[in-house]
Enzyme design. Structure first.
Site, PDB file in Angstrom:
ATOM      1  CB  THR A  43      -0.933   0.043   1.229  1.00 31.34           C
ATOM      2  OG1 THR A  43      -0.141   0.098   2.432  1.00 31.34           O
ATOM      3  CG2 THR A  43      -1.830  -1.178   1.273  1.00 31.34           C
ATOM      4  NE  ARG A  54      -9.151  -6.037   5.210  1.00 28.80           N
ATOM      5  CZ  ARG A  54      -9.885  -6.205   4.109  1.00 28.80           C
ATOM      6  NH1 ARG A  54      -9.357  -6.824   3.064  1.00 28.80           N
ATOM      7  NH2 ARG A  54     -11.110  -5.752   4.066  1.00 28.80           N
ATOM      8  NE  ARG A  76      -0.553   7.097   0.371  1.00 22.84           N
ATOM      9  CZ  ARG A  76      -0.437   6.005  -0.346  1.00 22.84           C
ATOM     10  NH1 ARG A  76       0.750   5.667  -0.826  1.00 22.84           N
ATOM     11  NH2 ARG A  76      -1.491   5.237  -0.590  1.00 22.84           N
ATOM     12  CB  CYS A  78      -1.733   5.434   8.312  1.00 25.43           C
ATOM     13  SG  CYS A  78      -3.433   4.947   8.658  1.00 25.43           S
ATOM     14  CB  CYS A  81      -2.983   5.326  13.196  1.00 25.02           C
ATOM     15  SG  CYS A  81      -1.574   4.973  12.091  1.00 25.02           S
TER      16      CYS A  81
END
Length: 369
Positions: A43, A54, A76, A78, A81
């Protein structure tokens, strides 16, 4: 030093996950927050150990001691969070961000404002001053990032949008193409069908990778190892059709700019980011060769004087080195802060540009005389 805080890297190019760190990630252990962050190769995002997203496969995870180290590796932060915001300047803002990042589709900005005893207008002002975006834009970006990670894993686009927290397909399709940088169906395929060409060349700063699409340059990365540079580029475009290609006419200009032999930036670019990130990147390209700005100064120029932290994050996520000159942004007092491709390279770039500007000024002065 315990096994969670101990370095997990066997070598600079291999970051394995220790059993203790993986256990902390699997348990979403809040006690491990601040001790390391984990990044997901598929990701391109890094998270706190306690992140509620997940759980990824262990083989797709690598860990870093600090958010800055993860950003330098091309990941990068998230938006769920917010691992880069350990020292949030406003507890109220931090709480608002957590509420807006909820999986609950019924979350509304006005409800968040009411929960914080604020008016919608004051909440909007807080977000724009601190982050440079509205609460609604922040919420849409969080949902889009979550959807992007789930599209390839879901049975359909519809499943992904509801799982991500969108309240209806219409809301998803109204914003998804802009936030994801491509139509949802194409994002679900991980960029399948998109053609990206690249070359790796020697330069005065080590090795440089230049990648481009039909629109223009989408990646310029600096490093010392060709395989690491290519791996970082592939992590950004996991399912695109990627391959080496013959050099385009403007590649010589890019290499001359990287080596400081040319200052013009008349090179086609294919920049991919949020509306705010692209706004910051455009502003970076207006900083003259040989000049610098602080994060605070750049935020003021953009009309969001309290969004220096958001500006710094946008600089850290820039994937097009030198052509988008994020190296020209420094801390207060001129201190050289972190740089995705290494602080030493940033120092060399600034010194080289400063000398070139001084030489140019001397020549101009003699001409006027």
């Amino acid at each position: 030093m315990d096994s969670i805080t101990a370095p997990s890297e066997k070598s600079p190019g291999m970051r394995t996950v220790t059993a203790a760190r993986w256990e902390a990630i699997a348990r979403r252990d809040r006690r491990a927050d601040g001790r390391f962050v984990y990044a997901v190769k598929t990701t391109g995002v890094f998270c706190r150990p306690s992140c509620g997203s997940r759980l990824p496969r262990r083989e797709n995870v690598e860990t870093f001691a600090t958010p800055a180290a993860a950003e330098r590796a091309g990941y990068r932060a998230c938006l769920r969070c917010r691992p880069a915001d350990d020292a949030c300047t406003s507890p109220r803002l931090a709480r608002a961000c957590r509420m807006l990042a909820s999986d609950e589709p019924s979350v509304r900005c006005r409800d968040v404002a009411a929960a914080l005893s604020m008016t919608p207008a004051s909440l909007s002002r807080l977000f724009r001053e601190e982050l440079g975006v509205s609460p609604r834009a922040y919420r849409l970006r969080v949902l889009a990032e979550r959807a992007k990670g789930g599209l390839a894993k879901s049975a359909s686009v519809t499943d992904a949008l509801y799982t991500s927290g969108y309240s209806s397909p219409s809301r998803f399709y109204a914003s998804a193409s802009t936030e994801l940088g491509m139509p949802p169906a194409r994002a679900r395929a991980g960029g399948t069908g998109e053609r990206i060409s690249f070359v790796v060349r020697a330069c005065s700063l080590g090795r440089v990778l230049v990648a481009w699409t039909a629109k223009g340059v989408c990646d310029v990365a600096l490093g010392d190892d060709d395989e690491a540079l290519v791996a970082g580029m592939r992590a950004r475009f996991p399912r695109a059709s990627i391959g080496k290609a013959s050099a385009p006419p403007w590649l010589r200009d890019v290499l001359r700019i990287v080596d400081g032999e040319q200052t013009t930036r008349d090179v086609p670019l294919d920049l991919r980011g949020t509306a705010f990130q692209e706004r910051v990147w455009r502003a970076l390209r207006t900083i003259a060769h040989g000049e610098t700005r602080t994060y605070e100064e750049l935020a003021r120029e953009l009309g969001v004087p309290r969004a220096a932290r958001a500006v710094a994050r946008a600089c850290a996520t820039n994937a097009v080195a030198i052509l988008v000159p994020c190296h020209r942004v420094v801390r207060k007092g001129g201190a050289i802060s972190g740089y995705r491709w290494g602080v030493d390279r940033k120092r060399v770039l600034l010194e080289r540009e400063s000398l070139a500007a001084a030489k140019r000024d001397r020549v101009d002065g003699r001409s006027r005389a």
